[in-house]
Write a protein that holds these residues in place. Sequence first.
Motif, mmCIF file in Angstrom:
data_model
loop_
_atom_site.group_PDB
_atom_site.id
_atom_site.type_symbol
_atom_site.label_atom_id
_atom_site.label_comp_id
_atom_site.label_asym_id
_atom_site.label_seq_id
_atom_site.Cartn_x
_atom_site.Cartn_y
_atom_site.Cartn_z
ATOM 1 N N TYR A 79 -18.032 -24.635 39.408
ATOM 2 C CA TYR A 79 -19.362 -24.058 39.201
ATOM 3 C C TYR A 79 -19.393 -22.555 39.440
ATOM 4 C CZ TYR A 79 -20.652 -28.984 39.882
ATOM 5 O OH TYR A 79 -20.743 -30.348 39.809
ATOM 6 N N SER A 80 -18.647 -22.095 40.448
ATOM 7 C CA SER A 80 -18.689 -20.675 40.803
ATOM 8 C C SER A 80 -18.023 -19.788 39.764
ATOM 9 C CB SER A 80 -18.017 -20.458 42.165
ATOM 10 O OG SER A 80 -16.657 -20.863 42.128
ATOM 11 N N LEU A 81 -17.394 -20.381 38.747
ATOM 12 C CA LEU A 81 -16.757 -19.601 37.688
ATOM 13 C C LEU A 81 -17.704 -19.307 36.524
ATOM 14 C CD1 LEU A 81 -13.295 -21.431 37.496
ATOM 15 C CD2 LEU A 81 -14.019 -19.602 39.032
ATOM 16 N N LEU A 82 -18.931 -19.796 36.616
ATOM 17 C CA LEU A 82 -19.882 -19.608 35.511
ATOM 18 C C LEU A 82 -20.138 -18.148 35.160
ATOM 19 C CD1 LEU A 82 -22.482 -22.456 36.145
ATOM 20 C CD2 LEU A 82 -21.072 -22.132 34.104
ATOM 21 N N PRO A 83 -20.193 -17.211 36.121
ATOM 22 C CA PRO A 83 -20.353 -15.805 35.727
ATOM 23 C C PRO A 83 -19.232 -15.328 34.803
ATOM 24 C CG PRO A 83 -20.848 -16.052 38.052
ATOM 25 C CD PRO A 83 -20.288 -17.372 37.589
ATOM 26 N N PHE A 84 -18.002 -15.777 35.067
ATOM 27 C CA PHE A 84 -16.896 -15.415 34.170
ATOM 28 C C PHE A 84 -17.140 -15.940 32.768
ATOM 29 C CE2 PHE A 84 -13.089 -16.753 31.949
ATOM 30 C CZ PHE A 84 -12.348 -15.576 31.897
ATOM 31 N N VAL A 85 -17.588 -17.191 32.673
ATOM 32 C CA VAL A 85 -17.869 -17.788 31.358
ATOM 33 C C VAL A 85 -18.895 -16.945 30.610
ATOM 34 C CG1 VAL A 85 -18.817 -19.808 30.180
ATOM 35 C CG2 VAL A 85 -17.289 -20.116 32.142
ATOM 36 N N LEU A 86 -19.929 -16.506 31.313
ATOM 37 C CA LEU A 86 -20.959 -15.674 30.694
ATOM 38 C C LEU A 86 -20.372 -14.353 30.200
ATOM 39 C CD1 LEU A 86 -23.890 -14.903 30.030
ATOM 40 C CD2 LEU A 86 -24.125 -14.125 32.404
ATOM 41 N N PHE A 87 -19.651 -13.659 31.059
ATOM 42 C CA PHE A 87 -19.094 -12.353 30.678
ATOM 43 C C PHE A 87 -18.089 -12.489 29.536
ATOM 44 C CE2 PHE A 87 -19.809 -11.456 35.406
ATOM 45 C CZ PHE A 87 -21.065 -10.920 35.171
ATOM 46 N N TYR A 88 -17.235 -13.505 29.617
ATOM 47 C CA TYR A 88 -16.198 -13.699 28.585
ATOM 48 C C TYR A 88 -16.828 -14.076 27.247
ATOM 49 C CZ TYR A 88 -11.349 -14.729 27.206
ATOM 50 O OH TYR A 88 -10.106 -14.724 26.611
ATOM 51 N N SER A 89 -17.922 -14.839 27.299
ATOM 52 C CA SER A 89 -18.592 -15.240 26.063
ATOM 53 C C SER A 89 -19.266 -14.063 25.370
ATOM 54 C CB SER A 89 -19.634 -16.329 26.351
ATOM 55 O OG SER A 89 -20.700 -15.807 27.131
ATOM 56 N N LEU A 90 -19.528 -12.999 26.146
ATOM 57 C CA LEU A 90 -20.134 -11.797 25.570
ATOM 58 C C LEU A 90 -19.103 -10.879 24.923
ATOM 59 C CD1 LEU A 90 -22.700 -10.910 28.406
ATOM 60 C CD2 LEU A 90 -23.165 -11.992 26.186
ATOM 61 N N GLY A 91 -17.845 -11.309 24.934
ATOM 62 C CA GLY A 91 -16.800 -10.536 24.274
ATOM 63 C C GLY A 91 -16.249 -9.397 25.103
ATOM 64 N N LEU A 92 -16.373 -9.490 26.422
ATOM 65 C CA LEU A 92 -15.927 -8.377 27.271
ATOM 66 C C LEU A 92 -14.421 -8.375 27.510
ATOM 67 C CD1 LEU A 92 -18.775 -8.321 29.951
ATOM 68 C CD2 LEU A 92 -18.533 -6.913 27.911
ATOM 69 N N GLY A 93 -13.739 -9.423 27.107
ATOM 70 C CA GLY A 93 -12.306 -9.514 27.371
ATOM 71 C C GLY A 93 -12.036 -10.132 28.715
ATOM 72 N N PHE A 94 -10.844 -10.694 28.885
ATOM 73 C CA PHE A 94 -10.523 -11.413 30.113
ATOM 74 C C PHE A 94 -10.511 -10.482 31.315
ATOM 75 C CE2 PHE A 94 -7.865 -13.196 33.392
ATOM 76 C CZ PHE A 94 -8.210 -14.529 33.394
ATOM 77 N N ILE A 95 -9.898 -9.306 31.196
ATOM 78 C CA ILE A 95 -9.746 -8.407 32.341
ATOM 79 C C ILE A 95 -11.107 -7.981 32.881
ATOM 80 C CG2 ILE A 95 -8.699 -6.282 33.177
ATOM 81 C CD1 ILE A 95 -6.708 -8.417 32.188
ATOM 82 N N ALA A 96 -11.958 -7.476 32.003
ATOM 83 C CA ALA A 96 -13.289 -7.035 32.439
ATOM 84 C C ALA A 96 -14.096 -8.204 32.996
ATOM 85 C CB ALA A 96 -14.034 -6.379 31.284
ATOM 86 N N SER A 97 -14.018 -9.365 32.346
ATOM 87 C CA SER A 97 -14.769 -10.540 32.804
ATOM 88 C C SER A 97 -14.305 -10.995 34.178
ATOM 89 C CB SER A 97 -14.620 -11.682 31.793
ATOM 90 O OG SER A 97 -15.109 -11.316 30.530
ATOM 91 N N TYR A 98 -12.993 -10.939 34.398
ATOM 92 C CA TYR A 98 -12.436 -11.349 35.687
ATOM 93 C C TYR A 98 -12.923 -10.439 36.812
ATOM 94 C CZ TYR A 98 -8.949 -12.340 39.308
ATOM 95 O OH TYR A 98 -8.340 -12.650 40.491
ATOM 96 N N TYR A 99 -12.859 -9.134 36.583
ATOM 97 C CA TYR A 99 -13.282 -8.206 37.636
ATOM 98 C C TYR A 99 -14.796 -8.181 37.800
ATOM 99 C CZ TYR A 99 -8.516 -6.578 38.204
ATOM 100 O OH TYR A 99 -7.171 -6.520 38.484
ATOM 101 N N LEU A 100 -15.529 -8.463 36.753
ATOM 102 C CA LEU A 100 -16.979 -8.606 36.896
ATOM 103 C C LEU A 100 -17.320 -9.866 37.696
ATOM 104 C CD1 LEU A 100 -18.308 -7.509 33.385
ATOM 105 C CD2 LEU A 100 -18.747 -6.388 35.579
ATOM 106 N N LEU A 101 -16.514 -10.906 37.544
ATOM 107 C CA LEU A 101 -16.683 -12.109 38.373
ATOM 108 C C LEU A 101 -16.477 -11.763 39.845
ATOM 109 C CD1 LEU A 101 -16.908 -15.236 38.761
ATOM 110 C CD2 LEU A 101 -14.417 -15.311 38.481
ATOM 111 N N ILE A 102 -15.429 -11.008 40.129
ATOM 112 C CA ILE A 102 -15.163 -10.598 41.505
ATOM 113 C C ILE A 102 -16.303 -9.731 42.029
ATOM 114 C CG2 ILE A 102 -13.664 -9.130 42.924
ATOM 115 C CD1 ILE A 102 -11.306 -10.205 41.351
ATOM 116 N N GLY A 103 -16.800 -8.813 41.187
ATOM 117 C CA GLY A 103 -17.939 -7.997 41.573
ATOM 118 C C GLY A 103 -19.162 -8.841 41.862
ATOM 119 N N THR A 104 -19.368 -9.881 41.074
ATOM 120 C CA THR A 104 -20.490 -10.804 41.300
ATOM 121 C C THR A 104 -20.330 -11.526 42.633
ATOM 122 O OG1 THR A 104 -20.710 -11.140 38.905
ATOM 123 C CG2 THR A 104 -21.771 -12.758 40.338
ATOM 124 N N TYR A 105 -19.101 -11.946 42.950
ATOM 125 C CA TYR A 105 -18.837 -12.575 44.244
ATOM 126 C C TYR A 105 -19.204 -11.631 45.391
ATOM 127 C CZ TYR A 105 -16.210 -16.649 42.511
ATOM 128 O OH TYR A 105 -15.844 -17.832 41.925
#
Length: 534
Positions: A79-105
Amino acid sequence: MSRKNKILMVILFIGISILTVMPFLLEHKINVNDDFLFHKNRLLSYYHSVMVNKDFHPMIFDGMAKGYGYATDLFYPSYSLLPFVLFYSLGLGFIASYYLLIGTYTFATLLVGFYAAQHFFKNRRTALLATVVYACSTYRLGDLFIRGDLGEAGAFIFLPLVILGFYKVYKNEKHGILTLALGLGLVTSIHPMTTLICVYIIGLINVYVLIKKEKSIEFVKRQFDAYLFAIILASATVFPVLEQMASEKYNFMGHHSLWGTGLDFSLSKLVYGSMSNAAGVWNNSSPNVGPLLMLAVIVGLFMYKSSLPIIKRLLIITILFMVGSTNLLIWPMLKDSWFSNIQFEWRILIFATLFGSLLLAKMSETNQHKYFKSLIFLILMLAMTFNFSVSNNFKANNLTLTNQNVTKKYNTAIGGGLDYLPKDINYKALREKKSSGSFDFDQLTIVVFPKIYYKGYVIQTDKNKTIPTYASHGLVAAKILPGKMVYQVVYKKTLIQKVSGYITLLSWLAVGIYLGFIWKRPVVILGNKGRKNK
């Protein structure tokens, strides 16, 4: 707090969240580290499950484990990976989505930490200082950027609620049972291992207070209401796991020895690593609490006699967790006990970090009006220095992932412990095969399929028949009737999985409605004189 101050607080938290990931985000790559490859495959699998299959709790990631399917989501909720799913679905790329997930944490850790800290301190600045120290601690940053342990980093978010809830229950304060249940339910739904450590620690505390006659057995009984409610809130995790454990033996079950990297973790390593504000990478990794928390302990020892009672208590608790995270005393004797299921004793540093943050904030409370901004600046500078040091240390191994190769490399990684594999399986011997095709048998035949067995698998045929399965040396097996048929191995959620999912959903809806009615201003429980604000 005024609306303006709330906005400024949110802006500050967003700024800290961005600042802590900036050294890595600017590199446009991810350094391959201890647990990251497993979590990389979790992230991509969960993205596919949500976006393609519209399933937020799939239990099995069909493409993991060389295509044999791996029950990562069942044992290690996503469940806690949902922010990554959102960012990645917006086309931000894996790297940006991963670090945005960490920023969200980080942002969530700051929000929840500040909420909890306000209950402990009369001064909001003190609460803010404790929160920033906690969120920017080197142990937490090491989880994120050295070990790549998204699970434990996620547990950091809600652990303050567990501590706050237990304290409220201890003091028999209002909403203590609810707070403890919420904290444990949320932690369990993100990182069950941290819940296990909480259970061990709470159990030891209960034994201590009963022996010292500080509390009666009624205190322990009162906690069980919280534990029962926590199980209900996390039933979508708890009951499916118990169901699988009853049907098959997995690698994480039974007695295990502490990992060698844990048994080699000494107090001198903790002190030296903390004061150096560095943790190393790979084989040189040395988790620690950072220079500020270590200095707080050292200064606290020198000033112990003249300190407030609350500072003395926090100091003793922090030291106990620090010492308990090393091989100094008990762990060489307990390396083969049930306690060794935590894998590394230095996982206890998450508790040393939390209580150390409270200690440092409380110690600085007297002269805080003079040095508050300087302390916040120092904390952020140390965090940035730590992260840049980590980035520089990783450059030597030259193992990196980019948006171009992230889906092509290291796709077989399922974690170093292979925890969720049946004990009968030799993972290295598995070769990728298809799990669909056709049969044409002239008699009843037992067939073993290239899927790791978990309760819930069935064989579906083109004749609208469903054939039950069973385990054969850890793989899915079934008795196939004579005749020609096209088949597919499919995971169908069990009744327990479905019912427990609805229980979790309904219980959280009920909690949300209830919280809407009882939301009140926090109560101070660690003020200078122990008074409560009305």
